[in-house]
Design an enzyme around this catalytic site. Sequence first.
Site, PDB file in Angstrom:
ATOM      1  N   HIS A  55       0.854  -1.179   0.000  1.00 46.39           N
ATOM      2  CA  HIS A  55       0.000   0.000   0.000  1.00 46.39           C
ATOM      3  C   HIS A  55       0.899   1.242   0.000  1.00 46.39           C
ATOM      4  O   HIS A  55       2.033   1.200   0.500  1.00 46.39           O
ATOM      5  CB  HIS A  55      -0.877   0.025   1.243  1.00 46.39           C
ATOM      6  CG  HIS A  55      -1.940  -1.020   1.270  1.00 46.39           C
ATOM      7  ND1 HIS A  55      -3.067  -0.904   2.044  1.00 46.39           N
ATOM      8  CD2 HIS A  55      -2.047  -2.206   0.628  1.00 46.39           C
ATOM      9  CE1 HIS A  55      -3.833  -1.963   1.880  1.00 46.39           C
ATOM     10  NE2 HIS A  55      -3.229  -2.781   1.023  1.00 46.39           N
ATOM     11  N   GLU A  57       0.913   3.845   1.842  1.00 48.72           N
ATOM     12  CA  GLU A  57       1.360   4.239   3.174  1.00 48.72           C
ATOM     13  C   GLU A  57       2.542   3.396   3.648  1.00 48.72           C
ATOM     14  O   GLU A  57       3.513   3.925   4.187  1.00 48.72           O
ATOM     15  CB  GLU A  57       0.217   4.092   4.200  1.00 48.72           C
ATOM     16  CG  GLU A  57      -0.997   4.921   3.888  1.00 48.72           C
ATOM     17  CD  GLU A  57      -2.086   4.160   3.143  1.00 48.72           C
ATOM     18  OE1 GLU A  57      -3.271   4.393   3.438  1.00 48.72           O
ATOM     19  OE2 GLU A  57      -1.752   3.338   2.264  1.00 48.72           O
ATOM     20  N   CYS A  85      -6.383   1.859   5.737  1.00 42.85           N
ATOM     21  CA  CYS A  85      -6.967   0.596   6.181  1.00 42.85           C
ATOM     22  C   CYS A  85      -6.369   0.267   7.550  1.00 42.85           C
ATOM     23  O   CYS A  85      -5.428   0.931   8.006  1.00 42.85           O
ATOM     24  CB  CYS A  85      -6.655  -0.505   5.167  1.00 42.85           C
ATOM     25  SG  CYS A  85      -4.914  -1.011   5.159  1.00 42.85           S
ATOM     26  N   CYS A  88      -2.468  -0.156   7.523  1.00 45.42           N
ATOM     27  CA  CYS A  88      -1.725   1.090   7.342  1.00 45.42           C
ATOM     28  C   CYS A  88      -1.889   2.022   8.541  1.00 45.42           C
ATOM     29  O   CYS A  88      -0.948   2.726   8.924  1.00 45.42           O
ATOM     30  CB  CYS A  88      -2.160   1.773   6.053  1.00 45.42           C
ATOM     31  SG  CYS A  88      -1.711   0.807   4.586  1.00 45.42           S
TER      32      CYS A  88
END
Length: 151
Positions: A55, A57, A85, A88
Amino acid sequence: MEDENCQLIMEEALQLARQAFCAQEVPVGAVITLNGEILARAYNQKERTNDPTAHAEILAIREACAKLNSWHLDGATMYVTLEPCPMCAYAAIQARLKKLVFGARDPKAGAAGSVVNIFEKKLFNHEVEIIGDVLADECGTLLKKFFQDRR
């Protein structure tokens, strides 16, 4: 001035999200700053890397930590185009970020209040300041277009 700076850096994250869109990745971009300077930039790369943790992040946190040669990102701020999410969100706490600024809310997986709130005060040993809905319309529109195009 801080609001203006916040929007400028979110624009940078949005540009990264557009790069993800062009690479056929879910269009999420992240930028980490420290002391007014950009420390790290990343966008989602799950498809390219076949890595469910890739991801924006997580990739930005990894880059920032590598640059500082430390897993402590004390005083740093992350700007991300989509509400993080749970994975993260907890990574932001573990990295000791000072602040997390996000754009669009995620009603399916958002962990900064939309579905759950990992950042709830006193839940963990480190607290991250949260600012949401920065350029939310622009961030959300890009995500909607991506998923409409895929259907």
